[in-house]
Design a protein around this motif. Structure first.
Motif, PDB file in Angstrom:
ATOM      1  N   LYS A  65       0.824  -1.205   0.000  1.00 57.81           N
ATOM      2  CA  LYS A  65       0.000   0.000   0.000  1.00 57.81           C
ATOM      3  C   LYS A  65       0.858   1.254   0.000  1.00 57.81           C
ATOM      4  O   LYS A  65       1.988   1.257   0.460  1.00 57.81           O
ATOM      5  N   SER A  66       0.292   2.324  -0.521  1.00 59.46           N
ATOM      6  CA  SER A  66       0.935   3.636  -0.464  1.00 59.46           C
ATOM      7  C   SER A  66      -0.129   4.669  -0.108  1.00 59.46           C
ATOM      8  O   SER A  66      -1.327   4.369  -0.101  1.00 59.46           O
ATOM      9  N   ASN A  67       0.289   5.872   0.202  1.00 56.36           N
ATOM     10  CA  ASN A  67      -0.643   6.958   0.549  1.00 56.36           C
ATOM     11  C   ASN A  67      -1.591   6.541   1.675  1.00 56.36           C
ATOM     12  O   ASN A  67      -2.798   6.778   1.610  1.00 56.36           O
ATOM     13  N   ILE A  68      -1.063   5.920   2.712  1.00 57.15           N
ATOM     14  CA  ILE A  68      -1.872   5.421   3.830  1.00 57.15           C
ATOM     15  C   ILE A  68      -2.257   6.592   4.731  1.00 57.15           C
ATOM     16  O   ILE A  68      -1.397   7.299   5.245  1.00 57.15           O
ATOM     17  N   VAL A  69      -3.563   6.792   4.907  1.00 53.05           N
ATOM     18  CA  VAL A  69      -4.089   7.880   5.720  1.00 53.05           C
ATOM     19  C   VAL A  69      -5.219   7.333   6.585  1.00 53.05           C
ATOM     20  O   VAL A  69      -6.091   6.614   6.089  1.00 53.05           O
ATOM     21  N   SER A  70      -5.209   7.677   7.876  1.00 52.78           N
ATOM     22  CA  SER A  70      -6.299   7.258   8.763  1.00 52.78           C
ATOM     23  C   SER A  70      -7.601   7.931   8.350  1.00 52.78           C
ATOM     24  O   SER A  70      -7.608   9.082   7.917  1.00 52.78           O
ATOM     25  N   ILE A  71      -8.690   7.203   8.515  1.00 54.00           N
ATOM     26  CA  ILE A  71     -10.025   7.765   8.251  1.00 54.00           C
ATOM     27  C   ILE A  71     -10.419   8.548   9.492  1.00 54.00           C
ATOM     28  O   ILE A  71     -10.617   7.968  10.562  1.00 54.00           O
ATOM     29  N   SER A  72     -10.507   9.856   9.358  1.00 53.27           N
ATOM     30  CA  SER A  72     -10.765  10.703  10.523  1.00 53.27           C
ATOM     31  C   SER A  72     -12.216  11.148  10.637  1.00 53.27           C
ATOM     32  O   SER A  72     -12.620  11.672  11.662  1.00 53.27           O
TER      33      SER A  72
END
Length: 105
Positions: A24-31
């Protein structure tokens, strides 16, 4: 490769999706999971020509909120990637748990 099955699938196996961080890339938490889940509508319905009761979302509505969870086939029929909805449910539950904890203080 895509597999199309019309009808029911009965399986005594696990459906496993690769989820390795290394893939995976561009991993961002769902806020904002709670606001996303609150904007979704859940329905019970009968599929045309079927008397069995089903439950789910309407792809056209979901597409306005989470377009990456809707696929359109060559005939124009829309399909929901239900397994990816789980991430938004997890995020919303965590937000609710945080709210409950802050209310307990």
């Amino acid at each position: 490769f895509p597999v199309t099955i019309v009808g029911n699938v009965y399986a005594s196996v696990d459906f496993i999706t690769p989820s390795d961080e290394r893939l995976k890339s561009n991993i961002v938490s769902i806020s904002n999971g709670l606001s996303i889940v609150k904007s979704l509508e859940a329905y019970e319905f009968n599929k045309i020509g079927d008397t069995e009761l089903h439950a789910g979302v309407l792809a056209q509505q979901l597409e306005k909120i989470l377009p990456h969870l809707v696929r359109t086939d060559d005939s124009g029929t829309k399909h929901v990637v239900y397994d990816q909805l789980i991430a938004y449910l997890i995020a919303s539950i965590k937000e609710l748990a945080d709210e409950v904890e802050s209310l307990k203080k």
